[in-house]
Design a protein around this motif. Structure first.
Motif, mmCIF file in Angstrom:
data_model
loop_
_atom_site.group_PDB
_atom_site.id
_atom_site.type_symbol
_atom_site.label_atom_id
_atom_site.label_comp_id
_atom_site.label_asym_id
_atom_site.label_seq_id
_atom_site.Cartn_x
_atom_site.Cartn_y
_atom_site.Cartn_z
ATOM 1 N N VAL A 12 0.837 -1.205 0.000
ATOM 2 C CA VAL A 12 0.000 0.000 0.000
ATOM 3 C C VAL A 12 0.870 1.253 0.000
ATOM 4 O O VAL A 12 0.558 2.248 -0.664
ATOM 5 C CB VAL A 12 -0.987 -0.008 1.191
ATOM 6 N N ARG A 13 1.986 1.204 0.701
ATOM 7 C CA ARG A 13 2.913 2.348 0.723
ATOM 8 C C ARG A 13 3.387 2.685 -0.696
ATOM 9 O O ARG A 13 3.439 3.856 -1.089
ATOM 10 C CB ARG A 13 4.097 2.039 1.629
ATOM 11 N N VAL A 14 3.702 1.670 -1.480
ATOM 12 C CA VAL A 14 4.122 1.889 -2.869
ATOM 13 C C VAL A 14 3.014 2.597 -3.651
ATOM 14 O O VAL A 14 3.274 3.549 -4.392
ATOM 15 C CB VAL A 14 4.494 0.547 -3.551
ATOM 16 N N VAL A 15 1.786 2.145 -3.470
ATOM 17 C CA VAL A 15 0.657 2.748 -4.182
ATOM 18 C C VAL A 15 0.491 4.205 -3.768
ATOM 19 O O VAL A 15 0.366 5.094 -4.614
ATOM 20 C CB VAL A 15 -0.641 1.959 -3.925
ATOM 21 N N ARG A 16 0.497 4.459 -2.474
ATOM 22 C CA ARG A 16 0.288 5.827 -1.992
ATOM 23 C C ARG A 16 1.408 6.766 -2.425
ATOM 24 O O ARG A 16 1.164 7.922 -2.740
ATOM 25 C CB ARG A 16 0.125 5.828 -0.480
ATOM 26 N N GLU A 17 2.626 6.268 -2.466
ATOM 27 C CA GLU A 17 3.751 7.103 -2.882
ATOM 28 C C GLU A 17 3.790 7.334 -4.392
ATOM 29 O O GLU A 17 4.516 8.200 -4.866
ATOM 30 C CB GLU A 17 5.066 6.483 -2.402
ATOM 31 N N SER A 18 2.972 6.591 -5.140
ATOM 32 C CA SER A 18 2.954 6.735 -6.602
ATOM 33 C C SER A 18 2.364 8.060 -7.052
ATOM 34 O O SER A 18 2.636 8.513 -8.165
ATOM 35 C CB SER A 18 2.140 5.596 -7.231
ATOM 36 N N GLY A 19 1.530 8.653 -6.223
ATOM 37 C CA GLY A 19 0.867 9.895 -6.597
ATOM 38 C C GLY A 19 -0.397 9.694 -7.411
ATOM 39 O O GLY A 19 -1.112 10.646 -7.704
ATOM 40 N N LEU A 20 -0.705 8.454 -7.786
ATOM 41 C CA LEU A 20 -1.934 8.175 -8.516
ATOM 42 C C LEU A 20 -3.117 8.145 -7.550
ATOM 43 O O LEU A 20 -2.946 7.791 -6.379
ATOM 44 C CB LEU A 20 -1.840 6.829 -9.241
#
Length: 97
Positions: free
Chosen positions: A24-32
Motif C-alpha cells: 500500500v505504501r508503494v501505491v500511496r507514494e505513486s501519486g496516482l
C-alpha cells in the motif's frame, strides 16, 4: 483505468498486515489516485503507470515473503477520469432516492 488488486504474502504466518502495508505504501507514494479497503487497493491511471505501480507493490511484498498471491480486477474505460470517486457518487445518489 481502475485496477483493484490485493497482494497476499504466503508462508509468513497469519499476521500479514505489515507486508500488505509495504504494498500500500508503494501505491500511496505513486501519486496516482487510490483507495484502500479491507479487501483491495484500487488505483487509477493509464495502463502503463497503473501496471507499474502494481508490479512495484508486488515486488515490495515479494522482497520479504517466500511466495505471493495476487488478485487483480481491471476496469478499462478510455476517456473516463476520476472513476474512483464518480462511480461511488453515482451509487450513493441512487441510494439517496
Amino acid at each position: 483505468m481502475i485496477v483493484a488488486f490485493s497482494v497476499t504474502p504466503l508462508g509468513v504466518g497469519e499476521d500479514v498486515g505489515e507486508y500488505v502495508a509495504d504494498a500500500v505504501r508503494v501505491v500511496r507514494e505513486s501519486g496516482l489516485p487510490n483507495r484502500t479497503d479491507a479487501m483491495f487497493t484500487s488505483v487509477e491511471g493509464d495502463w502503463d503507470e497503473v501496471m507499474d505501480v502494481v508490479k512495484r507493490a508486488v515486488a515490495a511484498v515479494e522482497a520479504r515473503a517466500p511466495r505471493v498471491s495476487v488478485v487483480l480486477k481491471a476496469d478499462i474505460r478510455p476517456g473516463v477520469a476520476d472513476g474512483l470517486t464518480s462511480k461511488v457518487e453515482t451509487v450513493e445518489r441512487h441510494l439517496s432516492r
